[in-house]
Design an enzyme around this catalytic site. Structure first.
Site, mmCIF file in Angstrom:
data_model
loop_
_atom_site.group_PDB
_atom_site.id
_atom_site.type_symbol
_atom_site.label_atom_id
_atom_site.label_comp_id
_atom_site.label_asym_id
_atom_site.label_seq_id
_atom_site.Cartn_x
_atom_site.Cartn_y
_atom_site.Cartn_z
ATOM 1 N N TYR A 52 29.997 42.870 41.186
ATOM 2 C CA TYR A 52 30.580 42.226 40.060
ATOM 3 C C TYR A 52 31.610 43.186 39.587
ATOM 4 C CZ TYR A 52 30.573 41.446 34.936
ATOM 5 O OH TYR A 52 31.083 41.113 33.780
ATOM 6 N N SER A 98 35.903 43.452 32.420
ATOM 7 C CA SER A 98 34.867 44.176 32.121
ATOM 8 C C SER A 98 35.321 45.512 32.429
ATOM 9 C CB SER A 98 33.514 43.560 33.053
ATOM 10 O OG SER A 98 32.613 44.570 32.954
#
Length: 335
Positions: free
Chosen positions: A159, A134
């Site tokens: 995350y 990501s």
């Protein structure tokens, strides 16, 4: 070839599984169909794959299995039985903001899940593991555009930390076991069948129903929005570029021959206000904006340097935002 695609009922995973099956590959799609958002959307994506493949007489190219990646024995048995040649690992607990209140969900899915996949690949001689990372790993760094060579030591959400950990875990397995791994740092993916917890869906839904939208950091943010078709194209191309000592610089450190990272972004960050304007244009309605301060875990700007991707596969995302938003809104209204 025979593929495992994890997260096959998800936004990106469903499209990748569909594309590989249409190309004639044997694809097993895996998903636990959790209720982080409405499972009916996930089931509808699977139905879409089924209908499309049936229409093209390729229905035998795809099988779906409901399974959790944290099921160590089940995943190990699946790998041993099916003997996948390639694995595209897209399953994860998504969402920066959700990770602040629900950290354990990210440990179970993103860390344990990555570990079971790595072990399955290691013990069954998978020739290439492609996995989702990501843009969040870059944190709030000021240098732009973000390059794969930048240091990513300061994640600002759990995350992001799990995605950085996934990259480190992959590097270790590439080094120890010569397992070819490729990590893909996705930049704000959007488009038809997208997740309902993301800005395109949230804003479209609110504006269409005459509700206010929440505009964080008072709108002073930029995002490198990347259309789903471009993401799928990048994944399908890069999975054929297997990192090995034979095709990489021999002076690299031991194990680095088998490990690669690529950004996949549109390389054209836009202001949040322009993004909202694109949705307003597509809907033919104005937004009622509720300006709010920055949220914990969020970043001001994302901006992908995609030179490495273009060199590797001769492709860079290029869908214009208004075109992609129009496609999304048309799907939203039908769905």
């Amino acid at each position: 070839m025979k593929y495992l695609v994890t997260g096959a009922a998800g936004f990106i995973g469903s499209r990748v599984a569909e594309e590989l099956a249409l190309l004639g590959h044997d694809v097993i799609g895996l998903d636990n169909l959790n209720d982080y958002y409405d499972p009916n959307l996930k089931l509808a994506r699977l139905k879409r794959i089924e209908d499309l493949l049936t229409e093209r007489d390729k229905q035998d190219n795809f099988r779906f299995l409901k399974m959790d990646l944290a099921d160590r024995e089940g995943i190990a048995s699946l790998f041993a039985t099916e003997q996948f040649q390639r694995v595209i690992h897209l399953a994860a607990q998504a969402g920066v903001r959700y990770s602040i209140d629900n950290p354990m969900a990210y440990v179970d899915s993103n860390l344990v899940g990555m570990m079971t996949i790595l072990e399955g690949c290691r013990h069954n001689k998978v020739e290439h593991l492609v996995y989702a990372s990501s843009s969040s790993v870059y944190g709030n760094q000021e240098k732009i555009p973000f390059s794969e060579d930048d240091r990513v030591d300061h994640p600002i959400s759990l995350y992001a930390a799990t995605k950085k950990a996934n990259e480190l875990m992959a590097h270790t397995y590439s080094h120890l076991y010569q397992l070819p791994t490729t990590g893909l740092r996705f930049f704000t993916v959007y488009g038809p069948w997208g997740r309902p917890d993301m800005a395109p869906f949230l804003f479209t839904n609110a504006i269409e129903n005459d509700q206010p939208i929440k505009v964080f950091n008072n709108g002073k943010m930029q995002r490198d929005f990347t259309y789903i078709d471009d993401i799928v194209e990048g994944i399908v191309r890069i999975q054929d570029v297997v990192p090995t000592a034979a095709v990489n610089n021999e002076t690299l450190a031991d194990g680095a021959h088998f490990y690669k990272l690529y950004n996949i972004g549109n390389n054209k960050p836009v202001a949040l206000e322009y993004f909202i304007n694109c949705i307003e244009n597509a809907l033919g309605k104005k937004a009622n904006k509720h300006y709010l301060p920055m949220q914990d875990g969020d970043v001001v700007t994302t901006f992908a340097d995609v030179c490495s991707l273009e060199i590797a596969v001769g492709f860079r995302p290029n869908t214009e935002l208004q075109e992609g938003i129009n496609n999304f809104v048309n799907w939203y209204r039908r769905y």
